[in-house]
Motif scaffolding. Structure first.
Motif, PDB file in Angstrom:
ATOM      1  N   LYS A 254     103.552  76.679  -2.775  1.00 30.59           N
ATOM      2  CA  LYS A 254     104.451  77.074  -3.863  1.00 30.59           C
ATOM      3  C   LYS A 254     105.634  77.884  -3.358  1.00 30.59           C
ATOM      4  CE  LYS A 254     104.437  79.152  -8.466  1.00 30.59           C
ATOM      5  NZ  LYS A 254     103.632  79.827  -9.505  1.00 30.59           N
ATOM      6  N   CYS A 406     103.358  67.191  -8.589  1.00 38.25           N
ATOM      7  CA  CYS A 406     103.897  68.281  -7.779  1.00 38.25           C
ATOM      8  C   CYS A 406     103.003  68.485  -6.560  1.00 38.25           C
ATOM      9  CB  CYS A 406     103.971  69.567  -8.607  1.00 38.25           C
ATOM     10  SG  CYS A 406     104.486  71.012  -7.658  1.00 38.25           S
ATOM     11  N   GLN A 414      96.218  72.293  -5.207  1.00 41.77           N
ATOM     12  CA  GLN A 414      97.522  71.680  -5.421  1.00 41.77           C
ATOM     13  C   GLN A 414      97.902  71.770  -6.892  1.00 41.77           C
ATOM     14  OE1 GLN A 414      97.931  67.975  -3.322  1.00 41.77           O
ATOM     15  NE2 GLN A 414      99.518  67.223  -4.696  1.00 41.77           N
ATOM     16  N   CYS A 415      99.202  71.954  -7.159  1.00 40.30           N
ATOM     17  CA  CYS A 415      99.674  72.099  -8.540  1.00 40.30           C
ATOM     18  C   CYS A 415      99.344  70.848  -9.368  1.00 40.30           C
ATOM     19  CB  CYS A 415     101.171  72.368  -8.546  1.00 40.30           C
ATOM     20  SG  CYS A 415     101.927  72.355 -10.189  1.00 40.30           S
ATOM     21  N   LYS A 417     100.966  69.044 -11.323  1.00 37.13           N
ATOM     22  CA  LYS A 417     101.621  68.824 -12.609  1.00 37.13           C
ATOM     23  C   LYS A 417     102.674  67.724 -12.461  1.00 37.13           C
ATOM     24  CE  LYS A 417     104.103  71.210 -16.317  1.00 37.13           C
ATOM     25  NZ  LYS A 417     103.196  70.702 -17.350  1.00 37.13           N
ATOM     26  N   VAL A 419     105.989  65.753 -12.357  1.00 37.92           N
ATOM     27  CA  VAL A 419     107.340  66.184 -12.011  1.00 37.92           C
ATOM     28  C   VAL A 419     108.338  65.093 -12.403  1.00 37.92           C
ATOM     29  CG1 VAL A 419     106.575  67.645 -10.125  1.00 37.92           C
ATOM     30  CG2 VAL A 419     107.117  65.248  -9.665  1.00 37.92           C
ATOM     31  N   TRP A 427     113.011  66.184  -6.758  1.00 37.81           N
ATOM     32  CA  TRP A 427     111.962  66.294  -7.766  1.00 37.81           C
ATOM     33  C   TRP A 427     111.856  67.734  -8.239  1.00 37.81           C
ATOM     34  CZ3 TRP A 427     109.994  61.891  -9.619  1.00 37.81           C
ATOM     35  CH2 TRP A 427     110.104  60.738  -8.838  1.00 37.81           C
ATOM     36  N   CYS A 429     109.620  70.567 -10.581  1.00 35.55           N
ATOM     37  CA  CYS A 429     108.372  70.925 -11.261  1.00 35.55           C
ATOM     38  C   CYS A 429     108.662  72.073 -12.218  1.00 35.55           C
ATOM     39  CB  CYS A 429     107.299  71.336 -10.244  1.00 35.55           C
ATOM     40  SG  CYS A 429     105.758  71.899 -11.008  1.00 35.55           S
ATOM     41  N   CYS A 432     106.198  75.153 -11.442  1.00 35.14           N
ATOM     42  CA  CYS A 432     106.521  75.948 -10.264  1.00 35.14           C
ATOM     43  C   CYS A 432     107.981  76.369 -10.225  1.00 35.14           C
ATOM     44  CB  CYS A 432     106.176  75.169  -8.989  1.00 35.14           C
ATOM     45  SG  CYS A 432     104.437  74.702  -8.858  1.00 35.14           S
ATOM     46  N   GLN A 434     110.526  74.766  -9.024  1.00 33.19           N
ATOM     47  CA  GLN A 434     111.086  74.495  -7.704  1.00 33.19           C
ATOM     48  C   GLN A 434     111.432  73.018  -7.583  1.00 33.19           C
ATOM     49  OE1 GLN A 434     109.494  76.072  -4.103  1.00 33.19           O
ATOM     50  NE2 GLN A 434     108.358  77.697  -5.146  1.00 33.19           N
ATOM     51  N   GLU A 435     112.338  72.730  -6.652  1.00 29.16           N
ATOM     52  CA  GLU A 435     112.714  71.360  -6.342  1.00 29.16           C
ATOM     53  C   GLU A 435     112.272  71.028  -4.925  1.00 29.16           C
ATOM     54  OE1 GLU A 435     116.863  70.858  -6.907  1.00 29.16           O
ATOM     55  OE2 GLU A 435     116.774  70.922  -9.098  1.00 29.16           O
ATOM     56  N   CYS A 439     107.667  63.803  -3.731  1.00 31.10           N
ATOM     57  CA  CYS A 439     106.580  64.162  -4.631  1.00 31.10           C
ATOM     58  C   CYS A 439     105.301  63.488  -4.154  1.00 31.10           C
ATOM     59  CB  CYS A 439     106.899  63.743  -6.069  1.00 31.10           C
ATOM     60  SG  CYS A 439     106.962  61.947  -6.291  1.00 31.10           S
TER      61      CYS A 439
END
Length: 547
Positions: A254, A406, A414-415, A417, A419, A427, A429, A432, A434-435, A439
């Motif tokens: 993250k 993500c 791992q997230c 989620k 994206v 990409w 999220c 988070c 963040q880009e 992915c």
């Protein structure tokens, strides 16, 4: 005993007595032992304070004279001469004298002076932190003594500069003058309620000779069969034979930093196996060595010191910063495991507790039919139901079989989620915030299964999707949408249709909008082993015999 004052002034005016100066005295008539209760000397006036020297009278100075008389020669004890190390120092402070070495188990915060002799079994990395009091640095190391006691020592800031380069794993040190505070169990897994905090006045001295009475490492192994009943986030030691090692894969955390993850499988005499997840440098050091050994047919014994238990869709073990890995260790447990493996254990099929054994006690292996899910109202209670069914896959939806996920790590997970692409083709999220350039792709399969009682729809996610289709979601996505190889794509889907699987299902009623629906999720999928299935059916026959 401890000398408080080495020298003092003479009290009063004592004088040495000679033999001629002694005058026989009659004992008191009522004294049974014949020892005098009071003493008079007419030749020399002795001050009352000098009587203290009589406590040091030599018994050899008493002589019998007749039946009722005794003579004695009192002596004055010479003044104490301190050892050379303490001469000319004046009064000796309590902390200047060497402390007595005590067992680690005897340490407590109420001791003023102590010392321990112990071996360093683990040394943590140097970490930097920032809080309301400013920046700082810290590192810790674990100690083990000859009595089996363990404790962690921690250094901060200036103390780090003194001891970080000095401390070496495997060496024996004598440590004193530190403070003891309650151990922070969130970070300290050792079986000790205290932790040593070293200070600027602390002493850490290398013991010059090797002490064979202090072991190199101390383990408290738990069999794999106990791990499935252990609470999540518990720290434990485990040992097993490494039977498979997966390649190392990059994972984006993250914080934007990339790390490595590698998964391998261990088995032991309990007939069970467990997944071990290696993170970071463990993947490149021990992980690469283990992979090379397994690929050459050499199945090593691996001991894990301080592994963390996870319970995501089953029980597994992962490494943390304090974890230590020992390949083919020299211990009785490893020798016993090796002997079992080479004399038949290698051929015994093991049952994995990872992504397979679910919470719920005896319901884990409850065999049901698809019709019983509806007839018995499974999943409609507060807790989910966990069952096993033998069913055939009859249809798989292929329009949306996976989603873009993500890849960032949140802790040790791992997230995942969903994206979306941002304007610059990167990409994004939302969770988070963040880009990133690439992915992950994860399965979200809608599968129709049927048995002799009926059919139903189930959902299969990443791991179970790979078990059903035999390939990763990313590979299948690239095959269909980038390579546009519809023939190969269709072949992969058809190969798993009308194949019998043993499916472990989680059944739970959930609310979608204003509607309540029972959701059935596949948590484990394995093709039917007809030899094992026949044994299971034979065992079931007596239960259906008419009484």
């Amino acid at each position: 005993m401890e000398t408080i004052i080495p020298d003092c002034d003479v009290i009063g005016n004592p004088k040495m007595f000679s033999e001629a100066d002694s005058v026989p005295q009659k004992p008191a008539p009522d004294m049974p032992s014949g020892r005098p209760t009071s003493i008079k000397n007419n030749n020399v006036g002795v001050q009352t304070s000098a009587l203290a020297s009589f406590s040091h009278v030599k018994t050899s100075g008493f002589q019998n004279q007749g039946s009722n008389t005794q003579s004695f020669r009192p002596t004055v004890q010479p003044s104490y001469q301190p050892p050379p190390n303490y001469k000319n120092h004046g009064a000796i402070m309590r902390n200047e004298a060497p402390a007595r070495i005590i067992p680690i188990a005897a340490l407590n915060p109420y001791q003023g002076r102590w010392a321990i002799k112990a071996r360093v079994t683990a040394k943590g990395d140097l970490r930097r932190y920032n809080n309301a009091r400013g920046d700082g640095k810290v590192f810790s190391f674990d100690l083990l003594d000859s009595d089996g006691g363990e404790i962690r020592a921690t250094c901060f800031n200036a103390v780090v500069d003194r001891f970080y380069d000095t401390i070496e794993v495997g060496k024996v040190y004598v440590i004193s003058k530190g403070s003891l505070k309650p151990a922070q169990k969130n970070f300290n897994h050792l079986k000790n309620e205290w932790e040593i905090f070293l200070e600027t006045a602390s002493s850490v001295d290398l013991f010059p000779d090797e002490d064979a009475s202090i072991p190199r490492q101390q383990f408290s192994f738990r069999p794999i069969s106990e791990i499935q009943h252990t609470e999540s986030n518990s720290i434990l030691d485990v040992i097993g034979v490494v039977v498979t090692v997966n390649p190392s894969v990059p994972i984006l955390r993250k914080n934007g930093m990339e790390t490595q993850r590698r998964i391998l499988n261990l088995k032991d005499q309990s007939g069970l196996s467990v997944e071990l997840t290696l993170w970071g440098e463990f993947c490149n050091r021990e992980g690469q060595q283990l992979q090379e050994m397994v690929e050459t047919g050499n199945f090593p014994i691996l001991a894990i010191k301080a592994g963390k238990v996870n319970d995501f869709t089953g029980k597994s073990v992962s490494t943390i910063s304090a974890t230590q890995l020992f390949i083919n260790p020299d211990c009785s447990e490893a020798n016993s495991l090796r002997d079992w493996f080479e004399h038949g254990g290698k051929e015994i099929a093991s049952h994995s507790i990872s992504r397979e054994v679910m919470p719920g006690g005896s319901k884990n292996e409850t065999r049901k039919t698809l019709a019983q899910i509806k007839d018995e109202g499974l999943g409609r209670s507060d807790k989910p139901d966990w069952i096993t069914v033998k069913a055939t896959i009859s249809f798989i939806k292929t329009d949306n079989f996976c989603y873009t996920a993500c890849p960032l790590m949140i802790g040790d997970r791992q997230c995942n989620k969903k994206v979306t692409k941002s304007g610059n083709s990167r990409w994004l999220c939302d969770r988070c915030n963040q880009e990133f350039e690439e992915c992950d792709y994860r399965y979200l399969l809608q599968v129709q299964v049927q048995d002799h009682t009926g059919l139903t729809w189930v959902t299969a996610f990443q791991e179970t999707g790979e078990e059903i289709l035999g390939c990763s979601a990313k590979d299948l996505y690239l095959l269909k949408y980038e390579a546009e190889n519809d023939v190969k794509f269709t072949e992969i889907i058809r190969n798993c249709l009308f194949t019998e699987f043993l499916l472990r299902l989680k059944i739970k009623e959930e609310i979608y909008g204003d509607e309540q629906r029972v959701k059935i999720t596949v948590v484990k999928a394995e093709k039917v082993n007809y030899s094992e299935e026949s044994r299971f059916l034979f065992d079931m026959i007596p239960k259906f015999q008419l009484r």
